[in-house]
Design a protein around this motif. Structure first.
Motif, PDB file in Angstrom:
ATOM      1  N   ASP A 241     -14.621   4.648   2.565  1.00 30.02           N
ATOM      2  CA  ASP A 241     -14.098   3.854   3.686  1.00 30.02           C
ATOM      3  C   ASP A 241     -14.774   2.484   3.775  1.00 30.02           C
ATOM      4  N   ASN A 242     -16.102   2.485   3.601  1.00 33.00           N
ATOM      5  CA  ASN A 242     -16.843   1.214   3.639  1.00 33.00           C
ATOM      6  C   ASN A 242     -16.343   0.258   2.561  1.00 33.00           C
ATOM      7  N   ARG A 243     -16.104   0.819   1.391  1.00 29.45           N
ATOM      8  CA  ARG A 243     -15.650  -0.019   0.278  1.00 29.45           C
ATOM      9  C   ARG A 243     -14.285  -0.604   0.581  1.00 29.45           C
ATOM     10  N   LEU A 244     -13.391   0.252   1.112  1.00 31.08           N
ATOM     11  CA  LEU A 244     -12.034  -0.232   1.377  1.00 31.08           C
ATOM     12  C   LEU A 244     -12.023  -1.278   2.484  1.00 31.08           C
ATOM     13  N   ARG A 245     -12.897  -1.069   3.478  1.00 31.06           N
ATOM     14  CA  ARG A 245     -12.955  -2.040   4.573  1.00 31.06           C
ATOM     15  C   ARG A 245     -13.394  -3.411   4.034  1.00 31.06           C
ATOM     16  N   GLU A 246     -14.385  -3.405   3.152  1.00 32.71           N
ATOM     17  CA  GLU A 246     -14.836  -4.666   2.556  1.00 32.71           C
ATOM     18  C   GLU A 246     -13.701  -5.306   1.748  1.00 32.71           C
ATOM     19  N   ALA A 247     -12.954  -4.477   1.016  1.00 33.12           N
ATOM     20  CA  ALA A 247     -11.842  -5.001   0.224  1.00 33.12           C
ATOM     21  C   ALA A 247     -10.800  -5.665   1.128  1.00 33.12           C
ATOM     22  N   THR A 248     -10.488  -5.041   2.258  1.00 35.61           N
ATOM     23  CA  THR A 248      -9.504  -5.669   3.164  1.00 35.61           C
ATOM     24  C   THR A 248     -10.071  -6.956   3.749  1.00 35.61           C
TER      25      THR A 248
ATOM     26  N   ARG B 191      -5.059  -6.239  -0.835  1.00 33.82           N
ATOM     27  CA  ARG B 191      -4.048  -5.527  -0.070  1.00 33.82           C
ATOM     28  C   ARG B 191      -3.683  -4.164  -0.662  1.00 33.82           C
ATOM     29  N   LYS B 192      -4.087  -3.932  -1.910  1.00 35.20           N
ATOM     30  CA  LYS B 192      -3.786  -2.637  -2.531  1.00 35.20           C
ATOM     31  C   LYS B 192      -5.057  -2.040  -3.116  1.00 35.20           C
TER      32      LYS B 192
ATOM     33  N   PRO C 217      -8.504   7.624   2.331  1.00 36.56           N
ATOM     34  CA  PRO C 217      -9.637   7.283   3.200  1.00 36.56           C
ATOM     35  C   PRO C 217      -9.620   8.147   4.464  1.00 36.56           C
ATOM     36  N   LEU C 218     -10.800   8.399   5.031  1.00 32.64           N
ATOM     37  CA  LEU C 218     -10.872   9.247   6.224  1.00 32.64           C
ATOM     38  C   LEU C 218     -10.315   8.516   7.441  1.00 32.64           C
ATOM     39  N   GLN C 219     -10.600   7.241   7.497  1.00 31.23           N
ATOM     40  CA  GLN C 219     -10.123   6.472   8.643  1.00 31.23           C
ATOM     41  C   GLN C 219      -8.902   5.656   8.262  1.00 31.23           C
ATOM     42  N   ASP C 220      -8.285   5.127   9.307  1.00 27.67           N
ATOM     43  CA  ASP C 220      -7.086   4.349   9.085  1.00 27.67           C
ATOM     44  C   ASP C 220      -7.483   2.930   8.676  1.00 27.67           C
ATOM     45  N   ILE C 221      -7.237   2.580   7.436  1.00 31.22           N
ATOM     46  CA  ILE C 221      -7.600   1.241   6.963  1.00 31.22           C
ATOM     47  C   ILE C 221      -6.327   0.564   6.472  1.00 31.22           C
ATOM     48  N   SER C 222      -6.154  -0.670   6.888  1.00 30.06           N
ATOM     49  CA  SER C 222      -4.880  -1.328   6.590  1.00 30.06           C
ATOM     50  C   SER C 222      -4.842  -1.851   5.163  1.00 30.06           C
ATOM     51  N   ILE C 223      -4.869  -0.927   4.223  1.00 31.07           N
ATOM     52  CA  ILE C 223      -4.742  -1.310   2.819  1.00 31.07           C
ATOM     53  C   ILE C 223      -3.789  -0.290   2.200  1.00 31.07           C
ATOM     54  N   LYS C 224      -2.909  -0.784   1.348  1.00 34.65           N
ATOM     55  CA  LYS C 224      -1.942   0.117   0.739  1.00 34.65           C
ATOM     56  C   LYS C 224      -2.655   0.920  -0.340  1.00 34.65           C
ATOM     57  N   SER C 225      -2.736   2.243  -0.180  1.00 31.86           N
ATOM     58  CA  SER C 225      -3.483   2.976  -1.201  1.00 31.86           C
ATOM     59  C   SER C 225      -2.599   3.813  -2.110  1.00 31.86           C
ATOM     60  N   PHE C 226      -3.002   3.842  -3.376  1.00 33.90           N
ATOM     61  CA  PHE C 226      -2.322   4.657  -4.378  1.00 33.90           C
ATOM     62  C   PHE C 226      -3.329   5.694  -4.838  1.00 33.90           C
TER      63      PHE C 226
END
Ligand SMILES: Nc1ncnc2c1ncn2[C@@H]1O[C@H](COP(=O)(O)OP(=O)(O)OP(=O)(O)O)[C@@H](O)[C@H]1O
Ligand SMILES: [Mg+2]
Length: 444
Positions: A403-410, A415-416, A423-432
Motif C-alpha cells: 500500500d505504501n508503495r502504491l500510494r507513493e506511485a500515485t 496511474r497504473k 492493495p488492502l486499502q482503497d488507492i486510486s491507481i488502476k491495478s492489474f
C-alpha cells in the motif's frame, strides 16, 4: 638484560605469531603481519579498583540525551538525534563527502550553541577553511585543529568545553606512546579506546571518520566497529550527486532508516523531492520500467533499464549494475523456459538508474518488464509501475508494504500498477493483478 623477543601481529584480526607469516592462519588475510614489540608485565599493586556487582533492580537508569544535528536526514539515521557521549563511526569511499557532511554538522551545531571541535589529520587548516567558506560553515563557535597526535587531541578535548567533536580520520591519528605506525591494529585500537573513554567521561559525542578498503569494509581492524556505538556507511558514486547514509549498527536506535543527501556546490543537503530523483518522466524508449522499492521506511521510485541485443559471442554476456546478477540470470532462465524466448542468442544488460543498489526482490517484475520491452522494441506506457517478486516456479509473490508503495506511485503521477495482489486499502491507481510470468506477457 633479557633479550626482547619480537612478535608479529595480523593487522586484520589481531592474531599474534612469533614468526612473520605471509598469510594469516586465523583470518586468511594476505601480507597483513607487522612486527610489534610486546609490553612488559604490570605490577600486582597496579590493580585497578574493583567494581561492585549490583542487583539490576538497584541500578539507576541512564537517561539518553539526544542533541539535534541540524540535518533531518542525519538525525533520522542516528535514531532521532546525536546521543551524548556516543562514538559514531562514519565510513565511505574517497570523495563521497564524509568531511563535508561532518564539517557542516559541526558548524550547524556550533550555531545552535554547542561548541564544536573539528580535528583533521588529513588536510591543512587552510584547506578546511576553504571548504567551510564554500559550504557556509564559518562560525566562531566551531574550532579547527590540525593534529596527528592523540595525546594532544585529548588534552584539547579536556581543556575546551566542547559539546561535539569530529576526528578526521582514525587511520591517520596515532598515539605517541606506541611505536606502531598509524592505522595499525594496536594504534587504531588504543586511539579508539581513549576516545571512547573521554566521550563517556565527558558525555561528549564524537564522530570518527574511517577509510574503507577496496572491498567496502572499514579499513583496519574489525574491533573498531565493535568498540563504537554507531557505524554509518556513506554510499554513492562520487561522480553523481546522490548519496545514501546507511546505519549498520546503532546502540541507540533502529538501523532500518537511511538518510538521502544531494552533493551540491554548498555541500550536502537533504535530498528534497526524493520521489522524482531516480526516474525521468520521459521514458518513451523501449527497455525502461518503473518500480517502487522501500529504503528505510520510505518508498522510492526507481527506473530499471534493460538492453537486450543479439550477441556476437559464443556465450552471451549478462551484466547487471545495481541489481543482483544472480537474480538476473535466474529471471532470464525463467523467461527462456516458460515463455520460450531465445535469450541464449542475446546479450542482456540491466542497470538501475541513479547509481542506486536495489537490495530487495520487489523489483523483479520491473526487471522482467524492462527486458521484455527491450527485446520486443516496444516502450512501456509511462504511467505504469511494476511491483512484485518472481519465484523460481514463475509465480509472482506478494511484497511487503504494498500500500505504501502504491500510494507513493500515485503521488508521483503513476496511474497504473502491475502487482501480485490487491492493495488492502482503497488507492486510486488502476491495478492489474498478475500471478505468473506468462500473465505479464499478456498484459504487455
Ligand atoms: N565546488 C564544488 N562543488 C560541488 N561539489 C564539490 C565541490 N568541491 C568538492 N565537491 C564534492 O565534494 C567531494 C569531496 O568531499 P569530501 O572531501 O567531504 O569527501 P571525503 O569523503 O571526506 O573524502 P576523503 O576520503 O578523500 O577525505 C568531491 O568528491 C565532490 O563531489
Ligand atoms: Mg575527508
Amino acid at each position: 638484560m633479557a633479550k626482547i623477543k619480537s612478535l608479529f601481529q595480523c593487522q586484520a584480526c589481531g592474531f599474534q605469531s612469533s614468526k612473520w607469516l605471509g598469510r594469516c592462519t586465523n583470518c586468511g588475510a594476505w601480507d597483513s603481519f607487522v612486527e610489534i614489540f610486546p609490553e612488559g608485565k604490570r605490577e600486582e599493586s597496579d590493580l585497578p579498583q574493583k567494581s561492585k556487582a549490583l542487583p539490576i533492580t538497584d541500578v539507576a537508569q541512564e537517561e539518553v540525551e539526544r542533541l539535534p544535528t541540524g540535518s533531518s536526514e542525519l538525525d533520522l539515521v542516528l535514531g532521532g538525534g546525536l546521543v551524548e557521549g556516543s562514538l559514531v563511526l562514519i565510513g565511505g569511499s574517497p570523495g563521497v563527502g564524509k568531511s563535508t557532511l561532518l564539517l557542516k554538522t559541526c558548524a550547524t551545531m556550533a550555531e545552535m550553541g554547542f561548541r564544536a571541535l573539528y580535528v583533521s589529520a588529513e588536510e591543512s587548516m587552510g584547506q578546511i577553511k576553504l571548504r567551510a567558506e564554500r559550504i557556509g560553515a564559518t562560525t566562531s563557535n566551531l574550532y579547527l585543529m590540525g593534529e596527528l597526535v592523540l595525546e594532544n587531541i585529548l588534552e584539547e578535548l579536556e581543556r575546551g568545553e566542547y559539546r561535539v567533536a569530529v576526528i578526521d580520520s582514525i587511520q591517520t591519528i596515532y598515539s605517541h606512546q606506541l611505536t606502531a605506525a598509524p592505522g595499525t591494529v594496536s594504534q587504531v585500537r588504543s586511539v579508539t579506546f581513549e576516545l571512547m573513554r573521554i566521550a563517556k567521561e565527558r558525555k561528549l559525542p564524537i564522530f570518527i571518520i574511517g577509510h574503507i578498503t577496496k572491498e567496502g569494509a572499514i579499513a583496519g581492524p574489525r574491533v573498531l566497529e565493535h568498540m563504537v556505538d554507531t557505524v554509518l556507511y556513506f554510499e554513492g558514486d562520487s561522480s553523481r550527486e546522490l548519496r545514501i547514509l546507511r546505519s549498520f549498527k546503532n546502540r541507540f536506535g533502529s538501523i532500518s532508516e537511511v538518510g538521502i543527501f544531494e552533493m551540491t556546490q554548498r555541500g550536502l543537503v537533504s535530498a528534497k523531492n526524493i520521489g522524482q530523483r531516480f526516474f525521468s518522466r520521459k521514458r518513451a524508449q523501449a527497455g525502461s520500467a518503473a518500480t517502487v522499492v522501500i529504503e528505510g521506511s520510505r518508498p522510492l521510485i526507481l527506473e530499471v533499464q534493460a538492453l537486450v541485443a543479439p550477441t556476437s559471442y559464443p556465450s552471451p554476456k549478462r551484466s547487471s549494475t545495481g541489481y543482483d546478477s544472480g537474480r538476473l540470470t535466474m529471471l532470464l532462465a525463467l523467461l527462456e523456459k516458460r515463455l520460450d524466448l531465445p535469450f541464449n542468442q542475446y546479450d542482456v544488460f540491466v542497470n538501475i538508474a541513479g547509481g542506486i543498489k536495489i537490495g530487495e526482490t520487489a523489483a523483479d517484475l520491473a526487471v522482467i518488464a524492462a527486458i521484455l520491452s527491450s527485446f520486443r522494441e516496444r516502450p512501456i506506457r509511462e504511467e505504469t509501475v511494476f511491483i512484485g517478486e518472481v519465484g523460481l516456479t514463475g509465480e509472482i509473490k506478494e511484497v511487503m508494504m504494498l500500500d505504501n508503495r502504491l500510494r507513493e506511485a500515485t503521488n508521483q503521477g503513476f496511474r497504473k500498477a502491475v502487482i501480485p495482489s490487491k492493495p488492502l486499502q482503497d488507492i486510486s491507481i488502476k491495478s492489474f493483478i498478475v500471478d505468473s510470468v506468462e500473465k505479464i506477457v499478456d498484459w504487455m
